[in-house]
Design an enzyme around this catalytic site. Structure first.
Site, PDB file in Angstrom:
ATOM      1  N   ALA A   1       0.849  -1.189   0.000  1.00  0.00           N
ATOM      2  CA  ALA A   1       0.000   0.000   0.000  1.00  0.00           C
ATOM      3  C   ALA A   1       0.884   1.238   0.000  1.00  0.00           C
ATOM      4  O   ALA A   1       1.788   1.365   0.832  1.00  0.00           O
ATOM      5  CB  ALA A   1      -0.907   0.010   1.230  1.00  0.00           C
TER       6      ALA A   1
ATOM      7  N   LYS B   1       4.368   1.460   1.797  1.00  0.00           N
ATOM      8  CA  LYS B   1       5.450   2.194   1.138  1.00  0.00           C
ATOM      9  C   LYS B   1       5.276   3.680   1.383  1.00  0.00           C
ATOM     10  O   LYS B   1       4.175   4.219   1.294  1.00  0.00           O
ATOM     11  CB  LYS B   1       5.446   1.897  -0.361  1.00  0.00           C
ATOM     12  CG  LYS B   1       6.456   2.702  -1.170  1.00  0.00           C
ATOM     13  CD  LYS B   1       6.432   2.287  -2.628  1.00  0.00           C
ATOM     14  CE  LYS B   1       7.259   3.203  -3.493  1.00  0.00           C
ATOM     15  NZ  LYS B   1       7.295   2.770  -4.908  1.00  0.00           N
TER      16      LYS B   1
ATOM     17  N   LYS C   1       7.083   7.579   0.498  1.00  0.00           N
ATOM     18  CA  LYS C   1       8.044   8.380  -0.262  1.00  0.00           C
ATOM     19  C   LYS C   1       9.032   9.019   0.704  1.00  0.00           C
ATOM     20  O   LYS C   1       8.659   9.550   1.752  1.00  0.00           O
ATOM     21  CB  LYS C   1       7.337   9.456  -1.084  1.00  0.00           C
ATOM     22  CG  LYS C   1       6.564   8.904  -2.276  1.00  0.00           C
ATOM     23  CD  LYS C   1       7.495   8.342  -3.336  1.00  0.00           C
ATOM     24  CE  LYS C   1       6.746   7.849  -4.568  1.00  0.00           C
ATOM     25  NZ  LYS C   1       7.647   7.358  -5.627  1.00  0.00           N
TER      26      LYS C   1
ATOM     27  N   ASP D   1      10.949   4.990  -0.735  1.00  0.00           N
ATOM     28  CA  ASP D   1      11.315   5.297  -2.115  1.00  0.00           C
ATOM     29  C   ASP D   1      11.785   6.745  -2.164  1.00  0.00           C
ATOM     30  O   ASP D   1      11.004   7.676  -1.983  1.00  0.00           O
ATOM     31  CB  ASP D   1      10.112   5.102  -3.046  1.00  0.00           C
ATOM     32  CG  ASP D   1      10.464   5.334  -4.506  1.00  0.00           C
ATOM     33  OD1 ASP D   1      11.623   5.635  -4.816  1.00  0.00           O
ATOM     34  OD2 ASP D   1       9.553   5.215  -5.357  1.00  0.00           O
TER      35      ASP D   1
ATOM     36  N   ASN E   1      13.485   8.161  -4.842  1.00  0.00           N
ATOM     37  CA  ASN E   1      13.522   8.718  -6.204  1.00  0.00           C
ATOM     38  C   ASN E   1      14.828   9.454  -6.490  1.00  0.00           C
ATOM     39  O   ASN E   1      14.848  10.500  -7.147  1.00  0.00           O
ATOM     40  CB  ASN E   1      12.338   9.649  -6.445  1.00  0.00           C
ATOM     41  CG  ASN E   1      11.010   8.923  -6.485  1.00  0.00           C
ATOM     42  OD1 ASN E   1      10.155   9.128  -5.612  1.00  0.00           O
ATOM     43  ND2 ASN E   1      10.811   8.055  -7.469  1.00  0.00           N
TER      44      ASN E   1
ATOM     45  N   GLU F   1      14.054   2.195  -2.291  1.00  0.00           N
ATOM     46  CA  GLU F   1      14.181   2.307  -3.742  1.00  0.00           C
ATOM     47  C   GLU F   1      14.963   3.564  -4.096  1.00  0.00           C
ATOM     48  O   GLU F   1      14.675   4.647  -3.610  1.00  0.00           O
ATOM     49  CB  GLU F   1      12.791   2.367  -4.401  1.00  0.00           C
ATOM     50  CG  GLU F   1      11.941   1.140  -4.164  1.00  0.00           C
ATOM     51  CD  GLU F   1      10.574   1.261  -4.804  1.00  0.00           C
ATOM     52  OE1 GLU F   1      10.455   1.925  -5.852  1.00  0.00           O
ATOM     53  OE2 GLU F   1       9.611   0.716  -4.241  1.00  0.00           O
TER      54      GLU F   1
ATOM     55  N   ASP G   1      15.680   1.475  -9.174  1.00  0.00           N
ATOM     56  CA  ASP G   1      14.434   1.804  -9.872  1.00  0.00           C
ATOM     57  C   ASP G   1      14.758   2.604 -11.125  1.00  0.00           C
ATOM     58  O   ASP G   1      14.894   2.053 -12.212  1.00  0.00           O
ATOM     59  CB  ASP G   1      13.507   2.571  -8.938  1.00  0.00           C
ATOM     60  CG  ASP G   1      12.132   2.838  -9.541  1.00  0.00           C
ATOM     61  OD1 ASP G   1      11.915   2.519 -10.726  1.00  0.00           O
ATOM     62  OD2 ASP G   1      11.263   3.372  -8.835  1.00  0.00           O
TER      63      ASP G   1
ATOM     64  N   LYS H   1       9.144  -1.253 -13.890  1.00  0.00           N
ATOM     65  CA  LYS H   1       7.919  -0.553 -14.261  1.00  0.00           C
ATOM     66  C   LYS H   1       7.703  -0.793 -15.758  1.00  0.00           C
ATOM     67  O   LYS H   1       8.378  -0.181 -16.590  1.00  0.00           O
ATOM     68  CB  LYS H   1       8.038   0.940 -13.979  1.00  0.00           C
ATOM     69  CG  LYS H   1       8.048   1.321 -12.508  1.00  0.00           C
ATOM     70  CD  LYS H   1       8.046   2.841 -12.365  1.00  0.00           C
ATOM     71  CE  LYS H   1       7.819   3.272 -10.918  1.00  0.00           C
ATOM     72  NZ  LYS H   1       8.999   3.022 -10.079  1.00  0.00           N
TER      73      LYS H   1
END
Length: 325
Positions: free
Chosen positions: A113, A139, A141, A167, A169, A193, A212, A232
């Protein structure tokens, strides 16, 4: 697979998000793209091109141009065309797409989720709700100003048994990433990630590293620098290229995490079938991270009925042929 598309139909779309979605890459308000329908002999295959240039797709205009060509070359356009054709092929064969991709596909796929609330109080409520709904992984951010406080709130609300995934990014440099992950590790982080853009210098990281964004530009570096490979399919040009990378990653002893790019229901269904196929590759049902497929809840509207919406923390693929939409 033939690229001669029967009666190809292309429809643009724009899907509003329930609320602005914040990450280290910026703030998103909606998703735009194209639905591709391939009509043949009374059957219709569905595909989707979700345009997210900040993640690695082409622009809306470039995708539209590519979809007018027999063989699109940009990732989202290729994904849409390939998915429509695979859906048709699986419908003709009378099997779920996952089983056409991999005969041993596991049709019950654990999913995570994604928590997107802004305030800590809202994060706590969302985390508790996700656990109550049966999610075993949540999950969050990272790469934002208040990472530790937000992660601590989620851990407290979710409890110790739930996996907590981050994550970033690529928001940090290597020194910052090592420091932040050292600080966050006591909260029991499953993985992070893309902590940095290149993942260099993270060998001593206190948290498992997942590649990622790096996967798109340098797959070999991803294998060398990460323990988990994030796939992805929208950004990789389709399910088949992504499945090929999954096979290579598993052969190299890496784990594979299939996620969406907050796509519409058609692409999410494709990603679910891919995740099911990946579970069939081994080494075992419980050995791969929960897939990132529960992103439909972020959308205020969708392309069609979401027949693969998560229930009890799982996406369950029926025996219906094709995508099953």
């Amino acid at each position: 697979m033939s690229h001669e598309l029967p009666a190809l139909e292309v429809r643009p779309y724009r899907l509003r998000l329930h609320k602005p979605f914040r990450s280290a890459l910026g703030v998103a308000l909606a998703r735009e793209g194209f639905v591709v329908l391939a009509h043949d002999g009374g059957l219709t295959g569905r595909g989707e091109a979700c345009i997210v240039p900040e993640l690695g797709t082409e622009s809306f205009a470039e995708c539209q141009q590519q979809l007018s060509r027999p063989n699109p070359r940009t990732p989202a356009a290729r994904h849409a065309v390939e998915l429509a054709m695979l859906d048709l092929q699986a419908q003709r064969a009378g099997v779920p797409l996952a089983r056409m991709l991999e005969a041993a596909a596991v049709l019950d796929v654990p999913v995570s989720a994604l928590l997107d609330a802004r305030s800590n109080a809202e994060l706590a409520r969302d985390a508790a709700r996700a656990v109550a709904e049966g999610f075993g992984t949540v999950k969050l951010k990272a790469g934002l100003a208040d990472d530790f406080a937000r992660a601590a709130v989620v851990r407290d609300a979710a409890g110790p048994a739930v996996k907590l995934r981050l994550d970033a990014n690529g928001a940090w440099d290597s020194a910052t990433a090592l420091l932040r992950l050292h600080e966050l590790a006591p909260l029991g982080i499953e993985l992070c990630e893309q902590p940095t853009p290149d993942l260099l210098g993270l060998g001593a990281a206190a948290v498992t590293i997942a590649a990622d964004e790096l996967v798109l530009g340098d797959f070999e570096a991803s294998l060398a620098r990460a323990q988990v490979i994030v796939l992805k399919p929208m950004l990789l040009g389709g399910l088949l290229p992504a499945l090929g990378l999954a096979r290579r990653a598993i052969a190299a002893g890496r784990k594979v995490l299939v996620t969406t790019s907050i796509d519409g229901a058609i692409a999410r269904a494709g990603a679910a079938h891919l995740a099911a196929a990946v579970l069939g590759l081994g080494p075992g049902f419980g050995d791969q991270p929960a897939a990132g497929l529960a992103t439909g809840r972020l959308l205020a509207e969708d392309l069609c009925e979401d027949t693969l919406a998560p229930r009890g923390g799982m996406v369950r693929i029926s025996g219906a042929p094709g995508l099953g939409l």
